[in-house]
Write an enzyme that holds these catalytic residues in place. Structure first.
Site, PDB file in Angstrom:
ATOM      1  N   ARG A 219       0.847  -1.187   0.000  1.00 16.35           N
ATOM      2  CA  ARG A 219       0.000   0.000   0.000  1.00 16.35           C
ATOM      3  C   ARG A 219       0.890   1.247   0.000  1.00 16.35           C
ATOM      4  NH1 ARG A 219      -3.560  -1.576   3.186  1.00 16.35           N
ATOM      5  NH2 ARG A 219      -4.744   0.331   3.404  1.00 16.35           N
ATOM      6  N   ALA A 240       6.771  -1.998  -4.400  1.00 18.02           N
ATOM      7  CA  ALA A 240       6.826  -1.265  -3.133  1.00 18.02           C
ATOM      8  C   ALA A 240       5.786  -0.132  -3.105  1.00 18.02           C
ATOM      9  CB  ALA A 240       8.229  -0.718  -2.912  1.00 18.02           C
ATOM     10  N   HIS A 241       5.745   0.552  -1.993  1.00 22.99           N
ATOM     11  CA  HIS A 241       4.751   1.597  -1.772  1.00 22.99           C
ATOM     12  C   HIS A 241       4.888   2.745  -2.768  1.00 22.99           C
ATOM     13  CE1 HIS A 241       7.671   4.134   0.531  1.00 22.99           C
ATOM     14  NE2 HIS A 241       8.210   2.957   0.750  1.00 22.99           N
ATOM     15  N   ASN A 242       3.752   3.214  -3.253  1.00 25.28           N
ATOM     16  CA  ASN A 242       3.667   4.381  -4.138  1.00 25.28           C
ATOM     17  C   ASN A 242       4.255   4.159  -5.533  1.00 25.28           C
ATOM     18  OD1 ASN A 242       3.812   5.582  -1.173  1.00 25.28           O
ATOM     19  ND2 ASN A 242       2.665   7.007  -2.451  1.00 25.28           N
ATOM     20  N   SER A 260       8.129   4.327  -4.718  1.00 29.29           N
ATOM     21  CA  SER A 260       7.885   5.510  -5.539  1.00 29.29           C
ATOM     22  C   SER A 260       8.478   5.422  -6.940  1.00 29.29           C
ATOM     23  CB  SER A 260       8.389   6.789  -4.852  1.00 29.29           C
ATOM     24  OG  SER A 260       7.750   6.933  -3.609  1.00 29.29           O
TER      25      SER A 260
END
Lengths: 346, 346, 346
Positions: A219, A240-242, A260
């Site tokens: 998330r 991974a996140h974002n 990211s």
């Protein structure tokens, strides 16, 4: 499940030649035919196999002319390969066509389910979950609170979806995939320990996405980690996140994109690739296996290596690197020559 | 879950300016504000966004002075970022604040549970398991016989803990993590097959450890595999049997440590790193992504590459390796010069 | 579980010397002995420890002669190491000796189970599954329709086996392993999206195979993905569709074989290795950690690197690569010498 040659012909829109009651219950390559097997003959190179195959039924072109006697029952169709692929798909759908809500599934009263869904035993559907039509939730799946799942999506056994995530239509999530676990975010503190940064974003998976077994999509810290329409992830991948992955990008097993990172559309990422965080990879980029992508990349290139660089240049370097001993020998030779020269001069 | 500006102000110890009944139900970056959103303004660089944001409520510094009219309701606080982080944490805790023992959980009579625990449906708690206070065991978690779990620890859906393992307080284990599977230990036999070496040790996870989704920590052959206090492991990592990871060491996704490896405290291990067995890595070592660590390393260094070596030296080598074609050209040039010389001399 | 020295002696076929009622309930290395611990003394180098050990009982050779007083109770046996290993195995079997079908397991009426099986709570056994004798199915395992599982096989908590797969006898599958998920097969279409190729083959796992936690073995597109007898896979490995792995080949954690790859027998594959699709690796090949195998390899070689090549040659290259700066310096030196020469000549 058994089918007769006659049934096969009806399904495939073809004509039977031979015993229309011949039964098949498995699919075989024509060169590995077995009794009870259904095969197809599309490539003329394989024609010889039809006279010896043990398959019971073979799909052939309408205009196929046998030069020797054929033991198998033939089903004549326009395009044997397409017909076979269609039968294969039909067979698989039949096999996976589970329906009904098992009495041992756990579904909160606030969750809503569309029509013709399957929810297997020991599956858990949290508060306010919204599930579309014809969705298949296999046994032992976990769907956390407030998730939304579109029509015709399948979650195989043991998929885990944390709360607040969104999954589109016609998606397939394989066993053990984890959607929406916390991103790996920690702030170092003065004493060397870490302070967890709460991860309150979510994951948005658009339509037609397939996610492999035991793959993880974290998330977002805030906002959303996004897999756009048609993304295909193999097993054991890490998103991974974002991270944002563009439409129709495919990623082979054991690859990962760090926090990211952004990858464009229609990229092809081979196995065991790593893409560092906070960089942007363009569209239609092809990334070779085990590459390490350390900075942003423009569209329409092929990159390999760790650190990854243009494939043509890299391959030249790799050939040189593989023969470094030869280069070293040449340098040694030069050194010797020069030394001899200087000796002469003395 | 909706909150009014007034409630936000109470939670954050701030003062409302504007409509105290303005409702928020999500968190937004100020530059991506939406109606119903709560944002914060801490960095002066973002001040301009406050005049245009669609967020309903914005946390600002007590001394913020608007130069234009602001549509959003303001909540004035001492430190907007800290206040926001605090609200975020509170929100997440609220969201994850499950309690109670589900009727469809399986808990053996010999297991003991502390106060205020959550045990979800289809979770399995084995014989003699000891669980502290305020522990959250999500649906479909497996905790084998004789395990001990400290206070305030969370095991998300589908975590598997084999028998005899110990998990500290305030730990977080993400979905699909496997703790205590057998170490990979086999003795070759004369006929080329392998004899399994029984793995009868366990895993000890100290306080404040976080373990990512689908990460595996194997039990020791004898003794314990140990994750010391504050260790953070990302998703899909591998910790083999008898490994010891020091306090506050963080390891990014898809990295692994082979059997009996030792890593010191406060190390930072990037993604897809491999550390071979039976070696020792010092304290505060930083290891670059995709590195392969093949021998023991002292404290306080940064290493990269496979095989991993000092980063400064390695980076220089990498630049040379990336330009090997240029070096080869220089050697060719030298060869040509010498050949010309020798021709002249003839 | 406690045992007296007398019981230990009976199990190990030895003779007690000292307090035959001394109790042990754990296994310790002799140099880390604790009260209640059972240790062994096999290597004469460790003899000194026996005089100080806190272990309650120590297995020693029949002909051991103490030179100082020994506090621990001794059990004299022919081979202390073998006796200890035997006790260790017996202890582990006792510990893992679950039996019986839990009332909360879900077993379809068409499934058949042999004698003395264990099926834990929340396990799911599909239609027409055939399970042998003494099979252990831990809680939350999923076995899809039509699977066959041989005698004495163990599936730990949360293993997922899709429909139609075959698992041999004496296999061990660790928690979270996924057997038979769809191979990663897609046909690109004109608009850049992918058409899924239905995966209707299966996985065949022969006898004595061990599969690590969260490892994935995909089903074949058609035909079978095969793990031959005695294959050992560590955690988080990837075996793609239509791969064949030969007898007694062992693969360490986080390694993968891409689609249709073939690996011979008695190979040793270290951690984080990648083998590309459609190639063939011979028998008894040893592959170093993090290698990338890009083309077929003959039998009886050792390969390392990415791309992988003969280890002897590669290691020489690696030493050169690690010292590229020195080679560059030598080239610079040569250039300078030649330049000076040409200046002189002017």
């Amino acid at each position: 499940m058994k089918f007769t040659a006659k049934q096969i012909a009806e399904m495939a829109g073809g004509v039977v030649e031979g015993n229309e009651n011949a039964e098949v219950w498995k699919l075989c390559k024509i060169e590995e035919g077995e009794p009870g097997g259904l095969s197809f003959l599309a490539n003329p190179k394989y024609t010889n196999y039809i006279y010896d195959t043990h398959s019971s039924v073979v799909l052939v072109r309408s205009d196929f002319e046998a030069e020797h006697p054929v033991a198998a029952t033939l089903v004549r169709v326009g395009d044997p390969y397409l017909a076979f692929a269609g039968l294969l798909k039909a067979y698989n759908e039949l096999q996976l066509n589970k329906q009904g809500i098992d009495a041992q599934a756990y579904i909160t009263p606030s969750a809503t389910l569309g029509e013709k869904c399957y929810v297997g035993a020991f599956a858990f559907i949290g508060e306010n979950v919204k599930i579309g039509n014809n969705v298949k939730i296999y046994p032992q799946v976990y769907v956390g609170d407030n998730c939304v799942i579109g029509d015709n999506t399948t979650l195989f056994a043991g998929v885990r979806v944390y709360c607040n995530n969104v999954i589109g239509s016609r998606c397939i999530l394989h066993a053990g995939a984890v959607i929406g676990a916390d991103g790996f975010g920690f702030a170092p503190t003065a004493d060397g320990s870490y302070q967890k940064i709460d991860q309150i974003g979510n994951v948005v998976i658009e339509d037609d996405v397939e996610i492999g077994a035991n793959t993880c999509v974290d998330r977002a810290t805030m906002g959303s980690t996004v897999l756009h329409k048609g993304v295909k992830l193999d097993n054991l991948c890490q998103i991974a996140h974002n991270v944002v992955v563009g439409q129709n990008t495919a990623m082979a097993s054991q690859s990962g994109i760090a926090g990211s990172g952004k990858v464009g559309q229609n990229c092809i990422i081979a196995g065991q690739v790593g893409i560092v965080g906070h960089i942007e990879v363009g569209d239609r980029v092809i990334i070779g296996a085990q590459s390490g992508v350390t900075h942003s990349m423009p569209s329409d290139i092929t990159i390999v290596g760790s650190p990854a660089m243009d494939a043509t240049k890299q391959r030249k370097n790799l050939v040189l690197a593989r023969n470094l001993d030869k280069l070293e020998k040449r340098v040694r030779q030069l050194e010797r020559q020069l030394e001899e020269q200087s000796k002469k001069e003395e």
